[in-house]
Design an enzyme around this catalytic site. Sequence first.
Site, PDB file in Angstrom:
ATOM      1  N   MET A 176       0.852  -1.192   0.000  1.00  0.00           N
ATOM      2  CA  MET A 176       0.000   0.000   0.000  1.00  0.00           C
ATOM      3  C   MET A 176       0.892   1.249   0.000  1.00  0.00           C
ATOM      4  SD  MET A 176      -3.409  -0.975   2.083  1.00  0.00           S
ATOM      5  CE  MET A 176      -2.797  -0.723   3.719  1.00  0.00           C
ATOM      6  N   HIS A 203       9.534  -3.448   3.481  1.00  0.00           N
ATOM      7  CA  HIS A 203       9.076  -3.642   2.095  1.00  0.00           C
ATOM      8  C   HIS A 203      10.263  -3.917   1.169  1.00  0.00           C
ATOM      9  CE1 HIS A 203       5.629  -0.948   3.469  1.00  0.00           C
ATOM     10  NE2 HIS A 203       5.002  -2.005   3.007  1.00  0.00           N
ATOM     11  N   GLN A 261     -10.355  -2.727   2.366  1.00  0.00           N
ATOM     12  CA  GLN A 261      -9.859  -3.401   3.566  1.00  0.00           C
ATOM     13  C   GLN A 261      -9.826  -2.490   4.792  1.00  0.00           C
ATOM     14  OE1 GLN A 261      -5.948  -4.176   1.546  1.00  0.00           O
ATOM     15  NE2 GLN A 261      -5.117  -3.906   3.595  1.00  0.00           N
ATOM     16  N   ASP A 321       2.361  -9.522   9.022  1.00  0.00           N
ATOM     17  CA  ASP A 321       0.912  -9.684   8.883  1.00  0.00           C
ATOM     18  C   ASP A 321       0.639 -11.178   8.723  1.00  0.00           C
ATOM     19  OD1 ASP A 321       0.087  -6.800   8.713  1.00  0.00           O
ATOM     20  OD2 ASP A 321       1.550  -6.877   7.100  1.00  0.00           O
ATOM     21  N   VAL A 381      11.080  -7.527   9.554  1.00  0.00           N
ATOM     22  CA  VAL A 381      12.250  -6.656   9.716  1.00  0.00           C
ATOM     23  C   VAL A 381      11.951  -5.742  10.906  1.00  0.00           C
ATOM     24  CG1 VAL A 381      13.726  -4.926   8.625  1.00  0.00           C
ATOM     25  CG2 VAL A 381      12.754  -6.776   7.257  1.00  0.00           C
ATOM     26  N   MET A 435       8.883  -3.248  11.806  1.00  0.00           N
ATOM     27  CA  MET A 435       8.667  -2.101  10.903  1.00  0.00           C
ATOM     28  C   MET A 435       7.256  -2.141  10.339  1.00  0.00           C
ATOM     29  SD  MET A 435      12.166  -1.435   8.893  1.00  0.00           S
ATOM     30  CE  MET A 435      13.667  -1.157   9.824  1.00  0.00           C
ATOM     31  N   SER A 475       4.318   0.769   8.217  1.00  0.00           N
ATOM     32  CA  SER A 475       4.020   2.141   7.770  1.00  0.00           C
ATOM     33  C   SER A 475       3.304   2.907   8.870  1.00  0.00           C
ATOM     34  CB  SER A 475       3.147   2.111   6.519  1.00  0.00           C
ATOM     35  OG  SER A 475       3.814   1.411   5.496  1.00  0.00           O
ATOM     36  N   ARG A 476       2.527   2.182   9.677  1.00  0.00           N
ATOM     37  CA  ARG A 476       1.739   2.858  10.719  1.00  0.00           C
ATOM     38  C   ARG A 476       2.595   3.334  11.886  1.00  0.00           C
ATOM     39  NH1 ARG A 476      -2.565  -0.951   8.926  1.00  0.00           N
ATOM     40  NH2 ARG A 476      -4.228   0.375   8.107  1.00  0.00           N
TER      41      ARG A 476
HETATM   42  O1  PAF Z   1      -0.090  -5.764   3.577  1.00  0.00           O
HETATM   43  C1  PAF Z   1      -0.527  -4.838   2.856  1.00  0.00           C
HETATM   44  O2  PAF Z   1       0.124  -3.821   2.649  1.00  0.00           O
HETATM   45  C2  PAF Z   1      -1.898  -4.972   2.230  1.00  0.00           C
HETATM   46  O3  PAF Z   1      -2.791  -5.601   3.082  1.00  0.00           O
HETATM   47  C3  PAF Z   1      -1.872  -5.664   0.852  1.00  0.00           C
HETATM   48  C4  PAF Z   1      -1.410  -7.109   0.954  1.00  0.00           C
HETATM   49  C5  PAF Z   1      -0.962  -4.901  -0.091  1.00  0.00           C
HETATM   50  C6  PAF Z   1      -3.285  -5.677   0.246  1.00  0.00           C
HETATM   51  O4  PAF Z   1      -3.782  -4.399   0.084  1.00  0.00           O
END
Ligand code: PAF
Length: 289
Positions: A30, A37, A61, A153, A179, A187, A189-190
Amino acid sequence: MQLMHDVAALRRVVRDWQHSGQRVALVPTMGNLHDGHLSLVESAAVQAERVVVSVFVNPLQFGEGEDFDAYPRTLEDDCRRLDGRGADLVFAPGVDAMYPGGTGAATRVEPPAALVDTLCGRSRPGHFTGVATVVAKLFNLVGPDIAVFGRKDFQQLQVIRRMALDLNFPVQVHGCPIVREADGLAMSSRNAYLEPDERRRAPALYRALGVLVNAVRQGGRDVAALESRARAELEGAGLEPDYVSLRRPEDLAPPRGGERQLVVLGAARLGRTRLIDNIEFELTDGGSW
Ligand code: PAF
């Protein structure tokens, strides 16, 4: 590295690569990319000749009152960070391209209840339907041979594995290690939402999960007591626990006896930030649950 917003152009490029025998790995994101990432992209580049990174903040989502509007959109920066890290193409579609019929009544992919009516899915109803739907769409649009996700996740990874299996996607789903920052915080983004004082307290989640893992390794088997001690530790550090839970990695069910592979997962709120983390571990020396 090319940047594309258009689905038809993306399909053409990927088809040409695959026709010439090159495997394609997809890293769905995202955006607002961090080193976690980039480690996914680097792993993708080792596994396939071509790497597509998708950047799309998926409205489906996010629940009502969640951070869809606030979610940082930093495409230019993301492209700069990706350059030279193994990505060949950044696919950044608009909402109309991803949901040509609109988001409201869009066809959805509903994962099995046993995987989603628990852990994060309990406090984020509909979240994993949104994730499974957008990832299925990305698989259809890109047609990757491999798809790479982070193990932070963990529930999402298992939902996606199951979705790919159930819907017969010919995609190999690969999960990469978490990571962490130097103090153990996973790590995310939030993490950018954390105030300085919250940032100092945030590693308490990883610490509490680690204490639980050590207790299990030392023979602790009273799940309720272990989980409630972890919650108390989180509260002590000023976090508001959502759950701390010991599960079997493959189906996220509680251990029933005999398991050697386990995962402890946790989620907690810190101010306006929801943190999640997990530790996968194996009981060694002949031990089992
Ligand atoms: O983990 C994420 O960043 C999101 O849930 C994903 C897998 C890109 C789906 O939008």
